[in-house]
Design a protein around this motif. Sequence first.
Motif, PDB file in Angstrom:
ATOM      1  N   ALA A 221     -15.603  -5.561   3.121  1.00 17.96           N
ATOM      2  CA  ALA A 221     -15.899  -5.303   4.533  1.00 17.96           C
ATOM      3  C   ALA A 221     -16.580  -3.933   4.656  1.00 17.96           C
ATOM      4  CB  ALA A 221     -14.616  -5.328   5.366  1.00 17.96           C
ATOM      5  N   GLY A 222     -17.003  -3.384   3.515  1.00 20.72           N
ATOM      6  CA  GLY A 222     -17.661  -2.077   3.517  1.00 20.72           C
ATOM      7  C   GLY A 222     -16.694  -0.909   3.517  1.00 20.72           C
ATOM      8  N   GLY A 223     -15.387  -1.197   3.497  1.00 25.08           N
ATOM      9  CA  GLY A 223     -14.381  -0.150   3.658  1.00 25.08           C
ATOM     10  C   GLY A 223     -14.301   0.834   2.505  1.00 25.08           C
ATOM     11  N   LYS A 224     -13.861   2.041   2.833  1.00 18.73           N
ATOM     12  CA  LYS A 224     -13.648   3.063   1.809  1.00 18.73           C
ATOM     13  C   LYS A 224     -12.342   2.754   1.080  1.00 18.73           C
ATOM     14  CE  LYS A 224     -14.039   8.055   1.616  1.00 18.73           C
ATOM     15  NZ  LYS A 224     -15.388   8.363   2.084  1.00 18.73           N
ATOM     16  N   ASN A 225     -11.331   2.367   1.838  1.00 19.13           N
ATOM     17  CA  ASN A 225     -10.049   1.999   1.241  1.00 19.13           C
ATOM     18  C   ASN A 225      -9.314   1.063   2.182  1.00 19.13           C
ATOM     19  OD1 ASN A 225      -9.527   4.130   3.155  1.00 19.13           O
ATOM     20  ND2 ASN A 225      -7.495   4.369   2.260  1.00 19.13           N
ATOM     21  N   GLY A 226      -8.357   0.357   1.614  1.00 18.95           N
ATOM     22  CA  GLY A 226      -7.422  -0.415   2.416  1.00 18.95           C
ATOM     23  C   GLY A 226      -6.068   0.177   2.090  1.00 18.95           C
ATOM     24  N   ILE A 227      -5.140   0.142   3.019  1.00 22.79           N
ATOM     25  CA  ILE A 227      -3.843   0.758   2.702  1.00 22.79           C
ATOM     26  C   ILE A 227      -2.709   0.083   3.471  1.00 22.79           C
ATOM     27  CG2 ILE A 227      -3.891   2.632   4.440  1.00 22.79           C
ATOM     28  CD1 ILE A 227      -2.983   4.488   2.032  1.00 22.79           C
ATOM     29  N   PHE A 228      -1.578  -0.082   2.765  1.00 25.16           N
ATOM     30  CA  PHE A 228      -0.370  -0.649   3.363  1.00 25.16           C
ATOM     31  C   PHE A 228       0.709   0.420   3.439  1.00 25.16           C
ATOM     32  CE2 PHE A 228      -2.204  -4.771   2.577  1.00 25.16           C
ATOM     33  CZ  PHE A 228      -1.580  -5.620   3.489  1.00 25.16           C
ATOM     34  N   PRO A 229       1.559   0.356   4.442  1.00 22.55           N
ATOM     35  CA  PRO A 229       2.697   1.281   4.491  1.00 22.55           C
ATOM     36  C   PRO A 229       3.642   0.998   3.318  1.00 22.55           C
ATOM     37  CG  PRO A 229       2.892  -0.402   6.208  1.00 22.55           C
ATOM     38  CD  PRO A 229       1.556  -0.583   5.574  1.00 22.55           C
ATOM     39  N   VAL A 230       4.412   2.009   2.947  1.00 18.76           N
ATOM     40  CA  VAL A 230       5.362   1.859   1.845  1.00 18.76           C
ATOM     41  C   VAL A 230       6.677   1.308   2.400  1.00 18.76           C
ATOM     42  CG1 VAL A 230       6.664   3.111   0.078  1.00 18.76           C
ATOM     43  CG2 VAL A 230       4.287   3.749   0.587  1.00 18.76           C
ATOM     44  N   ASP A 231       7.133   0.184   1.879  1.00 20.34           N
ATOM     45  CA  ASP A 231       8.423  -0.369   2.312  1.00 20.34           C
ATOM     46  C   ASP A 231       9.291  -0.660   1.088  1.00 20.34           C
ATOM     47  OD1 ASP A 231       7.396  -2.690   1.233  1.00 20.34           O
ATOM     48  OD2 ASP A 231       7.240  -3.773   3.127  1.00 20.34           O
ATOM     49  N   GLU A 232      10.396  -1.363   1.301  1.00 20.29           N
ATOM     50  CA  GLU A 232      11.320  -1.609   0.186  1.00 20.29           C
ATOM     51  C   GLU A 232      10.659  -2.381  -0.951  1.00 20.29           C
ATOM     52  OE1 GLU A 232      14.922  -3.300   1.784  1.00 20.29           O
ATOM     53  OE2 GLU A 232      15.218  -1.458   2.960  1.00 20.29           O
ATOM     54  N   GLN A 233       9.811  -3.334  -0.575  1.00 19.32           N
ATOM     55  CA  GLN A 233       9.106  -4.107  -1.615  1.00 19.32           C
ATOM     56  C   GLN A 233       8.235  -3.196  -2.471  1.00 19.32           C
ATOM     57  OE1 GLN A 233       7.147  -8.024  -1.378  1.00 19.32           O
ATOM     58  NE2 GLN A 233       7.534  -7.859   0.802  1.00 19.32           N
ATOM     59  N   THR A 234       7.549  -2.260  -1.812  1.00 18.64           N
ATOM     60  CA  THR A 234       6.678  -1.336  -2.551  1.00 18.64           C
ATOM     61  C   THR A 234       7.512  -0.511  -3.525  1.00 18.64           C
ATOM     62  OG1 THR A 234       5.703  -0.987  -0.362  1.00 18.64           O
ATOM     63  CG2 THR A 234       4.723   0.231  -2.202  1.00 18.64           C
ATOM     64  N   LEU A 235       8.618   0.028  -3.018  1.00 20.34           N
ATOM     65  CA  LEU A 235       9.448   0.901  -3.845  1.00 20.34           C
ATOM     66  C   LEU A 235      10.024   0.130  -5.041  1.00 20.34           C
ATOM     67  CD1 LEU A 235      11.255   2.910  -1.015  1.00 20.34           C
ATOM     68  CD2 LEU A 235       9.321   3.651  -2.436  1.00 20.34           C
ATOM     69  N   ALA A 236      10.425  -1.121  -4.795  1.00 19.68           N
ATOM     70  CA  ALA A 236      10.958  -1.937  -5.887  1.00 19.68           C
ATOM     71  C   ALA A 236       9.872  -2.196  -6.928  1.00 19.68           C
ATOM     72  CB  ALA A 236      11.497  -3.251  -5.334  1.00 19.68           C
ATOM     73  N   PHE A 237       8.665  -2.484  -6.456  1.00 18.27           N
ATOM     74  CA  PHE A 237       7.533  -2.738  -7.362  1.00 18.27           C
ATOM     75  C   PHE A 237       7.254  -1.510  -8.227  1.00 18.27           C
ATOM     76  CE2 PHE A 237       3.131  -2.594  -8.628  1.00 18.27           C
ATOM     77  CZ  PHE A 237       2.786  -3.906  -8.943  1.00 18.27           C
ATOM     78  N   LEU A 238       7.206  -0.335  -7.576  1.00 22.52           N
ATOM     79  CA  LEU A 238       6.878   0.900  -8.292  1.00 22.52           C
ATOM     80  C   LEU A 238       7.950   1.224  -9.323  1.00 22.52           C
ATOM     81  CD1 LEU A 238       5.575   3.078  -5.319  1.00 22.52           C
ATOM     82  CD2 LEU A 238       4.206   2.064  -7.160  1.00 22.52           C
ATOM     83  N   SER A 239       9.200   1.027  -8.949  1.00 23.44           N
ATOM     84  CA  SER A 239      10.255   1.385  -9.887  1.00 23.44           C
ATOM     85  C   SER A 239      10.280   0.416 -11.063  1.00 23.44           C
ATOM     86  CB  SER A 239      11.598   1.519  -9.156  1.00 23.44           C
ATOM     87  OG  SER A 239      12.469   0.496  -9.494  1.00 23.44           O
ATOM     88  N   GLU A 240      10.021  -0.855 -10.801  1.00 20.66           N
ATOM     89  CA  GLU A 240       9.981  -1.818 -11.905  1.00 20.66           C
ATOM     90  C   GLU A 240       8.822  -1.528 -12.864  1.00 20.66           C
ATOM     91  OE1 GLU A 240      10.078  -6.069 -10.867  1.00 20.66           O
ATOM     92  OE2 GLU A 240       9.291  -6.402 -12.895  1.00 20.66           O
ATOM     93  N   ALA A 241       7.707  -1.054 -12.292  1.00 21.66           N
ATOM     94  CA  ALA A 241       6.536  -0.757 -13.133  1.00 21.66           C
ATOM     95  C   ALA A 241       6.692   0.575 -13.861  1.00 21.66           C
ATOM     96  CB  ALA A 241       5.277  -0.753 -12.269  1.00 21.66           C
ATOM     97  N   GLY A 242       7.709   1.350 -13.484  1.00 22.60           N
ATOM     98  CA  GLY A 242       7.906   2.649 -14.131  1.00 22.60           C
ATOM     99  C   GLY A 242       6.926   3.702 -13.643  1.00 22.60           C
ATOM    100  N   ALA A 243       6.500   3.575 -12.408  1.00 22.90           N
ATOM    101  CA  ALA A 243       5.537   4.535 -11.850  1.00 22.90           C
ATOM    102  C   ALA A 243       6.221   5.867 -11.553  1.00 22.90           C
ATOM    103  CB  ALA A 243       4.933   3.967 -10.565  1.00 22.90           C
ATOM    104  N   ASN A 244       5.425   6.915 -11.382  1.00 22.62           N
ATOM    105  CA  ASN A 244       5.960   8.217 -10.974  1.00 22.62           C
ATOM    106  C   ASN A 244       6.683   8.081  -9.636  1.00 22.62           C
ATOM    107  OD1 ASN A 244       5.044   9.706 -13.164  1.00 22.62           O
ATOM    108  ND2 ASN A 244       3.051  10.086 -12.207  1.00 22.62           N
TER     109      ASN A 244
END
Lengths: 420, 161
Positions: A221-244
């Motif tokens: 759509a020509g966008g510079k970025n797309g972004i979602f708010p951080v919720d419990e699903q995000t935090l669970a995903f990040l922790s499972e992936a071992g992210a900072n």
Amino acid sequence: MPMTMTQKILAAHCGRETLAAGEMILADTDLVLGNDITSPVAINEFRKAGCDCVFDGGKIALVMDHFTPNKDIKAAEQTKKVREFANEKNIPNFFDVGDMGVEHALLPERGMVTAGDLVIGADSHTCTYGALGAFSSGVGSTDMAAAMAYGKVWLRVPSAIQVRLTGKLRKHVSGKDVILHLIRLIGVDGALYESLEFTGDGVAALTMDDRLCICNMAIEAGGKNGIFPVDEQTLAFLSEAGANPPRVFAADADAAYSRVIDIDLSALESVVAFPHLPENGKTFAEFGDVPIDQVVVGSCTNGRISDLREAAEILKGRKVAKGVRALIIPATQKIWLQAVKEGLMEIFVAAGCAVSTPTCGPCLGGHMGILAKGERCVATTNRNFVGRMGDPQSEVYLASPAVAAASAVLGKIANPGMLD
Amino acid sequence: MQLNGNALCYGDNVDTDVIIPARYLNTSDPKELASHCMEDIDPDFLQKVKPGDIIVAGSNFGCGSSREHAPLAIKTAGISCVVAKSFARIFYRNAINIGLPIIVCDGQFANGDALTVDLAAGTLQNQTTGESYAFPPFPEFLQKIITAGGLMNAMAGGDIA
Ligand code: SF4
């Protein structure tokens, strides 16, 4: 001054309290990405400028995914050049055949991006990681060279379009349909230079794979970025992936948006984007029979495990139509293995699909499934430009994994409902 | 700096896949890339283009991939400047970073029109029709990158710190 979520992340990366849309900044990068096509050009620029050291080898990722496994001698020379650079500059995150995957599926899976990061990549679909609450955006090779040398990137602070999501998707309707619907609404330049900030109750009902798919196509759509708010699903995903550890930013309640778009997820149907622009979306009521020659399920848009599950559910016990070539390309080695464990590979092969090692391959018309003149393909990829998957007179129809799988069975563009 | 050339006209949403198709991206050699420039949208491009010629297009020029090979191919093919109603954002930054002049202008142009661009003055003249257009200067920040001769020089010189 109230700020959007994107503006807050940018401010935190250039030592500013506040930022306004339109300002030019030089920001610090947390991760710099390149692939086998864009990195060689960046390495040329890096060397031409007389640079010696990279700013931080641990914050650079080089993923050999486009023409790999090397499709020809020139491609082999390109990956060799990047491999040598990675060795010379001590860049541990060099992903080669055997552990590479399509970059935008690979980096989130490996925990290389966390919420609040500022990521740039010499690949337009770098915008994918906005799904994790990061600012991430595609840039060019010279930007990549400068970021590898100095750890910085110039950016114009974007204004934002707010996309408010409500409801819950129906069965066989997915993140792909959400983004194709949105691009149809606003056009391929509808978000030019802007952020797409997704909000609303509907967010919680979207899986991480859906969100990654939606952010992936913000650039369409020509966008510079797309972004979602951080919720419990995000935090669970990040922790499972071992992210900072995540740094959570949220838009101010009174942040200014250039426009607000409401989407009721429960009202959405499958959307197919006709050639030759992603904005040419149509629902099934809007077109008739379109016979096809090939189906591709894969790419950084829809090559994740939930995409393969969706396709397998439809292909199970069925056969790919005679005369149709169906290609399944898991986006990473981990996804590949997971598909084996779940028995999806057996379903695909029994149905008459060819399953490939991870690669971008046909998505960009590189190799592994190129179209001849006049041929049509239903693909879960993200672009259907002239010549994108082969001959300039071939055609690519963009769709969800469910539509791609149903189309493979019926030999024409179809949705799962047409199988009953 | 003054640029003189004839217009080569295209429509809206000229994407990077038609500017330089991915099948040729197994090289980063500018000359080789230039030899396939615009091939899928205008097979005669290389026969037509003369050094200094100017591409004129509609909105969202350069949409699609981040490939810097696109502005590089255009520049190496001898194009002196791209004029469009609007540019896709990655193409815009790539052009600035590598020093390919780009101008946002919504005017009347036809294939072969003789154009003169004055980058410093911010004017574009269509000698064939007699029309003249003004375009806004780049923001000061970007001007510094352009003056330094591209991004790598600007970073090395601390021009945009
Ligand atoms: S899968 Fe396609 S869109 Fe994604 S990075 Fe590869 S070539 Fe680009």
